[in-house]
Design an enzyme around this catalytic site. Sequence first.
Site, PDB file in Angstrom:
ATOM      1  CG  HIS A   1      -2.093   0.930   1.081  1.00 39.40           C
ATOM      2  ND1 HIS A   1      -2.014   2.282   1.307  1.00 39.40           N
ATOM      3  CD2 HIS A   1      -3.358   0.678   0.696  1.00 39.40           C
ATOM      4  CE1 HIS A   1      -3.185   2.823   1.069  1.00 39.40           C
ATOM      5  NE2 HIS A   1      -4.032   1.874   0.689  1.00 39.40           N
TER       6      HIS A   1
ATOM      7  CG  ASP B   1      -8.318  -4.243  -3.463  1.00 42.13           C
ATOM      8  OD1 ASP B   1      -9.546  -4.060  -3.441  1.00 42.13           O
ATOM      9  OD2 ASP B   1      -7.512  -3.405  -3.887  1.00 42.13           O
TER      10      ASP B   1
END
Length: 433
Positions: free
Chosen positions: A319, A370
């Site tokens: 991320h 996700d």
Amino acid sequence: MQQEHLTRKDKIRNEKNINEADKAFLCLYLFTSLPKSFMIKSDGTNNESLFNVNYTHVKGERTMTATKGLEGIVAAASSISSIIDGVLTYRGIDIDDLAANATFEEVAYLLWYGKLPNRSELDGLQKQLDQFAAVPQGVLDQIKLYPKDTNSMAALRTAVSSLALYDASANDMSLEANQLKAIKLQAQLPTVIAAYARIREGKEPVAPKQGVSIAYNFLYMLTGNEPAEVAVKALDQALVLHADHELNASTFAARVTVATLSDIYSGVTSAIGALKGPLHGGANEAVMVMLEEIGSAANVESFINNALANKHKIMGFGHRVYKNGDPRAKHLQKMSRELGKLTGNMELYEMSVKIEELVTGQKGLKPNVDFYSASVYTTLEIPRDLFTPIFAISRVSGWSAHILEQYQDNRLIRPRADYVGPVNAKYIPIEQR
Ligand SMILES: CC(=O)SCCNC(=O)CCNC(=O)[C@H](O)C(C)(C)COP(=O)(O)OP(=O)(O)OC[C@H]1O[C@@H](n2cnc3c(N)ncnc32)[C@H](O)[C@@H]1OP(=O)(O)O
Ligand SMILES: O=C([O-])CC(=O)C(=O)O
């Protein structure tokens, strides 16, 4: 005023750590007072680099060295969601608190209006969602003309763009009209996606039900059957977790679009285009593609070792902002485990856990929002290519809240590029090339 700015700026410059208020101040200061695309680091540490912009001179004009991917650049002041020390909040409320207690409709209201709704406000929102959930027949007729193998996010992008054609208030820029359009888009996205999913299978769309949650309605419109309570609850929580995330790529795209004073449909259409990519929202579908390719828990180790050795990215990991883990991932992991237990099929969950152990163990990378959503949605029997559209059903609440915020205090978003191309080049007539 200028004096006040300078004093506070100097104070911040001399401190080792700056707080969030100072960061917000700096952001505003930099955008109003200094060369307009001035850069600051957002990691909270003050140092020379805070004011250390690399200037070069091109023909006497001062330009700046680019920061690839705008990493660490503070590009807007916002009061919608925050990520501070790895903690995500919507309007100051911790995502863990919201995931445990709030419904998605409460969260959408919170994002739009800055406060949790009371009972009558929530009832009022439900009535508006009911009122707007049906999609114009013209849009449904167009969806019927899409090629059957159209990418689901491409279909959504086109359908949302065409929703504007049927909204007489599409270009009304008043706050009231835009707030209403935010609710309309929120109500219509699930209907569009469910209709698209049925039409491509040669089925008729199912009309939205009145008085039920967005999670319930989406599952209902998708299958034509009353969804199980546990499925509605899981999807509702997933929608809560995906609703907003500060200046992620799709939200930034929405804000850039509407900062030209373009309309809300244009902003949401831009955002859908940005969400589609596998480095952003498209990663949830890509995770499922990977899980299917791996096939079983026994194959995980060789697949992951091979992928990492070949420097392939493992979808659903890493991320830009969270380096110590995405606070939303643990909720989805829990959901994945519980749904696996309930359905008596733990294969996807067990594969996912094994992948996490290997990727975190070898690369230090943690799962993002996700990763476990792929096993959750698959266990809910949702087709793989609807995962990213479901992300959009949730994120349209955040996109529209950011669009409304952008309109409230707008300035065109127009950064600079660090020109690295040829200089003093001359036009060469075509016959001499
Ligand atoms: C809702 C969301 O949008 S969440 C993000 C969804 N996207 C994904 O899951 C796709 C996979 N992840 C990634 O591609 C990245 O981690 C991103 C795009 C999310 C963040 O990217 P950035 O902040 O630009 O990090 P960047 O790509 O520079 O990665 C830094 C290093 O970690 C590595 N890395 C990052 N993510 C991964 C990954 N998923 N698998 C393997 N290696 C990775 C990079 O290869 C790079 O290594 P290097 O320094 O040896 O070159
Ligand atoms: O913030 C980001 O870069 C991506 C993300 O996690 C999100 O949009 O939810």
